[in-house]
Write a protein that holds these residues in place. Sequence first.
Motif, PDB file in Angstrom:
ATOM      1  N   GLY A   1       0.819  -1.217   0.000  1.00 26.91           N
ATOM      2  CA  GLY A   1       0.000   0.000   0.000  1.00 26.91           C
ATOM      3  C   GLY A   1       0.847   1.259   0.000  1.00 26.91           C
ATOM      4  O   GLY A   1       0.599   2.192  -0.785  1.00 26.91           O
ATOM      5  N   ALA A   2       1.871   1.301   0.869  1.00 23.56           N
ATOM      6  CA  ALA A   2       2.739   2.483   0.917  1.00 23.56           C
ATOM      7  C   ALA A   2       3.506   2.646  -0.390  1.00 23.56           C
ATOM      8  O   ALA A   2       3.632   3.754  -0.923  1.00 23.56           O
ATOM      9  CB  ALA A   2       3.705   2.366   2.097  1.00 23.56           C
ATOM     10  N   THR A   3       4.007   1.528  -0.917  1.00 22.14           N
ATOM     11  CA  THR A   3       4.765   1.594  -2.172  1.00 22.14           C
ATOM     12  C   THR A   3       3.882   2.050  -3.327  1.00 22.14           C
ATOM     13  O   THR A   3       4.285   2.876  -4.158  1.00 22.14           O
ATOM     14  CB  THR A   3       5.376   0.222  -2.496  1.00 22.14           C
ATOM     15  N   THR A   4       2.665   1.523  -3.389  1.00 22.99           N
ATOM     16  CA  THR A   4       1.748   1.918  -4.460  1.00 22.99           C
ATOM     17  C   THR A   4       1.387   3.390  -4.360  1.00 22.99           C
ATOM     18  O   THR A   4       1.315   4.099  -5.373  1.00 22.99           O
ATOM     19  CB  THR A   4       0.473   1.051  -4.403  1.00 22.99           C
ATOM     20  N   CYS A   5       1.172   3.866  -3.141  1.00 22.56           N
ATOM     21  CA  CYS A   5       0.813   5.276  -2.943  1.00 22.56           C
ATOM     22  C   CYS A   5       1.917   6.199  -3.449  1.00 22.56           C
ATOM     23  O   CYS A   5       1.657   7.128  -4.228  1.00 22.56           O
ATOM     24  CB  CYS A   5       0.541   5.535  -1.459  1.00 22.56           C
ATOM     25  N   ILE A   6       3.139   5.944  -3.034  1.00 20.12           N
ATOM     26  CA  ILE A   6       4.237   6.815  -3.451  1.00 20.12           C
ATOM     27  C   ILE A   6       4.536   6.644  -4.935  1.00 20.12           C
ATOM     28  O   ILE A   6       4.847   7.614  -5.639  1.00 20.12           O
ATOM     29  CB  ILE A   6       5.489   6.550  -2.598  1.00 20.12           C
TER      30      ILE A   6
ATOM     31  N   GLY B   1      -6.581   5.913  -0.203  1.00 18.90           N
ATOM     32  CA  GLY B   1      -6.811   6.845   0.904  1.00 18.90           C
ATOM     33  C   GLY B   1      -5.631   7.774   1.113  1.00 18.90           C
ATOM     34  O   GLY B   1      -5.795   8.973   1.351  1.00 18.90           O
ATOM     35  N   GLY B   2      -4.393   7.220   1.004  1.00 16.32           N
ATOM     36  CA  GLY B   2      -3.208   8.059   1.144  1.00 16.32           C
ATOM     37  C   GLY B   2      -3.120   9.118   0.067  1.00 16.32           C
ATOM     38  O   GLY B   2      -2.750  10.270   0.337  1.00 16.32           O
ATOM     39  N   LEU B   3      -3.468   8.759  -1.163  1.00 13.29           N
ATOM     40  CA  LEU B   3      -3.442   9.728  -2.255  1.00 13.29           C
ATOM     41  C   LEU B   3      -4.428  10.864  -2.025  1.00 13.29           C
ATOM     42  O   LEU B   3      -4.145  12.027  -2.309  1.00 13.29           O
ATOM     43  CB  LEU B   3      -3.748   9.042  -3.584  1.00 13.29           C
ATOM     44  N   ARG B   4      -5.614  10.504  -1.531  1.00 17.47           N
ATOM     45  CA  ARG B   4      -6.601  11.550  -1.292  1.00 17.47           C
ATOM     46  C   ARG B   4      -6.109  12.531  -0.218  1.00 17.47           C
ATOM     47  O   ARG B   4      -6.304  13.741  -0.326  1.00 17.47           O
ATOM     48  CB  ARG B   4      -7.931  10.918  -0.850  1.00 17.47           C
ATOM     49  N   LEU B   5      -5.456  11.992   0.821  1.00 13.05           N
ATOM     50  CA  LEU B   5      -4.927  12.872   1.861  1.00 13.05           C
ATOM     51  C   LEU B   5      -3.843  13.786   1.303  1.00 13.05           C
ATOM     52  O   LEU B   5      -3.812  14.979   1.589  1.00 13.05           O
ATOM     53  CB  LEU B   5      -4.367  12.026   3.016  1.00 13.05           C
ATOM     54  N   ILE B   6      -2.934  13.216   0.487  1.00 14.17           N
ATOM     55  CA  ILE B   6      -1.867  14.020  -0.105  1.00 14.17           C
ATOM     56  C   ILE B   6      -2.446  15.089  -1.019  1.00 14.17           C
ATOM     57  O   ILE B   6      -2.017  16.248  -1.017  1.00 14.17           O
ATOM     58  CB  ILE B   6      -0.891  13.111  -0.875  1.00 14.17           C
ATOM     59  N   GLN B   7      -3.458  14.716  -1.794  1.00 11.76           N
ATOM     60  CA  GLN B   7      -4.037  15.651  -2.757  1.00 11.76           C
ATOM     61  C   GLN B   7      -4.797  16.769  -2.063  1.00 11.76           C
ATOM     62  O   GLN B   7      -4.696  17.941  -2.454  1.00 11.76           O
ATOM     63  CB  GLN B   7      -4.964  14.898  -3.705  1.00 11.76           C
ATOM     64  N   VAL B   8      -5.550  16.429  -1.018  1.00 12.08           N
ATOM     65  CA  VAL B   8      -6.338  17.448  -0.318  1.00 12.08           C
ATOM     66  C   VAL B   8      -5.420  18.416   0.424  1.00 12.08           C
ATOM     67  O   VAL B   8      -5.564  19.639   0.335  1.00 12.08           O
ATOM     68  CB  VAL B   8      -7.328  16.780   0.661  1.00 12.08           C
ATOM     69  N   ALA B   9      -4.445  17.859   1.140  1.00  8.56           N
ATOM     70  CA  ALA B   9      -3.558  18.724   1.921  1.00  8.56           C
ATOM     71  C   ALA B   9      -2.509  19.381   1.035  1.00  8.56           C
ATOM     72  O   ALA B   9      -2.217  20.568   1.166  1.00  8.56           O
ATOM     73  CB  ALA B   9      -2.871  17.909   3.019  1.00  8.56           C
ATOM     74  N   ASN B  10      -1.938  18.592   0.102  1.00  7.81           N
ATOM     75  CA  ASN B  10      -0.826  19.037  -0.739  1.00  7.81           C
ATOM     76  C   ASN B  10       0.184  19.819   0.079  1.00  7.81           C
ATOM     77  O   ASN B  10       0.636  20.905  -0.293  1.00  7.81           O
ATOM     78  CB  ASN B  10      -1.310  19.888  -1.908  1.00  7.81           C
TER      79      ASN B  10
ATOM     80  N   PRO C   1       3.940  19.736  -7.565  1.00  8.77           N
ATOM     81  CA  PRO C   1       3.398  20.117  -8.869  1.00  8.77           C
ATOM     82  C   PRO C   1       2.513  19.005  -9.407  1.00  8.77           C
ATOM     83  O   PRO C   1       2.690  17.831  -9.083  1.00  8.77           O
ATOM     84  CB  PRO C   1       4.659  20.293  -9.719  1.00  8.77           C
ATOM     85  N   ARG C   2       1.533  19.356 -10.218  1.00 11.93           N
ATOM     86  CA  ARG C   2       0.605  18.403 -10.853  1.00 11.93           C
ATOM     87  C   ARG C   2      -0.181  17.599  -9.820  1.00 11.93           C
ATOM     88  O   ARG C   2      -0.573  16.458 -10.074  1.00 11.93           O
ATOM     89  CB  ARG C   2       1.368  17.470 -11.799  1.00 11.93           C
ATOM     90  N   ALA C   3      -0.424  18.193  -8.640  1.00 10.66           N
ATOM     91  CA  ALA C   3      -1.132  17.456  -7.595  1.00 10.66           C
ATOM     92  C   ALA C   3      -2.549  17.087  -8.015  1.00 10.66           C
ATOM     93  O   ALA C   3      -3.087  16.080  -7.560  1.00 10.66           O
ATOM     94  CB  ALA C   3      -1.168  18.287  -6.306  1.00 10.66           C
TER      95      ALA C   3
END
Length: 817
Positions: A34-39, A355-364, A369-371
């Motif tokens: 999960g962590a690897t896929t997110c990053i 879920g991790g991507l959504r958190l990164i995208q919302v908070a950024n 760039p290209r978030a």
Amino acid sequence: MGTFWQDVRYAIRMLAKNRGFTIAAVLCLMLGIGATTCIFSVVNAVLLRPLPYSHPEQLVRVYTEFPKFPNGGLHRFWTSAPEFLDLRRDTHSWASLDAYITSGANLAGETQPVRLTTAFVSGGLLGSLGVSPVVGRLISPAEDVPNNAATYADISYGVWQTVFGHDPNITGRETMLNGRKCTILGVMPPGFEFPPGEVDPAQVWAPLQIDPASPGGRASHNYYLIGRLAPGVTPAQAQGELASLVQAYGEKKAPKTHAFTPDFHTLVSFPLQSEVVSSVRPALLMLLGAVVFVLLIACVNVANLLLARAEARRREIAIRSALGAGTVRLARQFATEGILLSLIGAILGLGLAFGGLRLIQVANAGDLPRATELGIDWRVLVFTLATSVVTGVLFGLAPFFPLLFQRLTESLKDTAGSSTGGTGAQLFRRVLVAGELALALVLLIGCGLMIRAFWKLQEVHTGLNAQNVITMRIALPRGTYSKDEEANSFWTRFEERLHRLPGVESAALFSGLPPARSPNMNDTEIEGFVMRKDGPIQNVDYYQAVTKDYFSTMGIRLMSGRLFDDRDVPSGSGTVIINQTMAQTFWPGQDPLGRRIKPDASWITVIGVVEDVKNAGLDKAAGTELYLPLRQPDSSGYRTMYVALKSKGDPRSLVSSVRREMSSLDPNLPLSQIRLMDEVLSLAQSRPRFLTLLLTLFSGVALAIATVGIYGVISYSVERRSKEFGLRIALGAQPWDVLGLVMKQGAGLAIAGVVAGLIAAFALTRLMSSLLFGIKPTDPVTFASVTLVLATIALLASYVPARRATKVDPIKTLRYE
């Protein structure tokens, strides 16, 4: 296929039968995959995925450079309008070459004006990107006409939705942009961004309107250039033509004309894709490496769990071998079980990654760039599937290899009741755990370095004391305030009203918001200054126009001389305040008070020196800076200013009063970028904070998995040697003798892991040197403290099963024997 499905059914039965093992293994794999896929999803969207333009590999950014400028030179610098016009006329490597600049602009909406980031582009730029609007048409060279009383604009899909209420008749609609009548030509598609990779992307695109007959000075560098390569032309060939042009320009024109020269003023070009992501590439690659380490540690831990199970299955494997099962057949069964486990972990890991991507995208929080393009696409799915299969095969076969070295008769005897069997498997497990600890140590040292660097960043003195200060931005449109006197009058009246607001302790207007602002790099004549070889030139990094209470409002200390007061009026003699860096740069070891400088048309006198304020970021040097009184001839006519208000209470309560006073002067002005100064300073640290938090999270997961791994190995060893310990105690051994025997085994694993991890860390941490502030990548304090922490945790993980070994009942052991 028949035997394949037989292997799958058998693997499912085995995993269902051993639910505790299955849950533990799946959780480890879920975290790792999960962590690897997110990053990887972030890396894919930011670094790997092509820009959303037509043939993006042909797009190139062009810059000017001043390689011999002091302090390392000026690189990737803007160009001036005359330079842009010369290049567009003389180059042949480009199918198109366009210029643009971004700034804020006031746009009249349905009910009230809004402040939006606006890109002013030359007429052919949007068309060169190959993107079609969803409504209307693009700006063309026909609209890019200088000195036009009206203007035109394309707007973003979001502005169409929010500001204009999805008006179906938006094409041809007239509004006001920066006080000028503006006709909306079209709406760009959802997700369209230009310039790409900006933290605050443009939402409006309007014509640049450079006048070829009067383009301005060659030293006025204000524009970015973007070109599309002609068919068959490579970036290297285009760069070669630029170098030839620089040589030709330098031979034709004297240096005083600010001409291009190979030594001092050059041209460079870089692919647009690499330029967009250059600032975050090292950080993202570091995070990707970190999560790969987490995945490896998770795989090693699952391999150890499978090895423990394999010990119990040695009789099964021996019997199947005796009945004719070959090595390939047995290996396939183990690989099938591993892949099945890995696929289950991958499915759950995809949910974790989403879920991790959504958190990164919302908070950024890291200003990526290209978030907006973050997501799970086919590349991510293929990566996850490939990762699952490879890791499943690797850890699935790991427990099979030690069994290959067991003789059939020995396996049957050993699994029948020997207390000392499985030595090869135990050795293999210890090697794996030592590898786990080594990987965890590398991650922890990297995390420790980032934490130390971030802590150093917190200790940086910004030169400001902005507690209880709120800032906001106001822009006067040139269409309404065409004369400098009109803008000056507005700022004077507005400042007077700010001081009268209840609760305001002090108020100020200023032109640039620290600690992260674009440099001015203005040529400035300095009386009596003589240039030396390799010394500073007469150029000042930052100009700041301020009202008299700016220094007290922002908490900037006076070092010598005086601050601005009522004597510094437009009709008085010109005055200026400088920072310490400017004083030391141009008057080293001398008193700068009373010296004169000429920022524009007239000489002005230095009346004070103030403490340095960070302007280029907290991790950069302050730079030279001068402060000019607002409305003085050299600093009059500013159309965009920041407001700073200091209060004894919560300054956010003042916003409504400020907006009311501003509206009473001009109801068409929007108030934007309303932030506490503490938030502004915090935002300047967002990227290192973001990286530190992620690396800390990954390191914590890696440490937890590694701790479980060493605990499992020692615990299993104690369980297998319980008869031995019972016999030792029966023969007179004391509990602490048994405790020391087990702890020695745990210490050996810890030492092996620490040594291997330190060697790897010394090599790998050098790759993250660009991300560290104030410390070296081989910082001995970090290496020593992290090693001590890991060794302590490893010994504590060994102590629990070692303590259990001392409580073995020798009577039960002897009765069993």
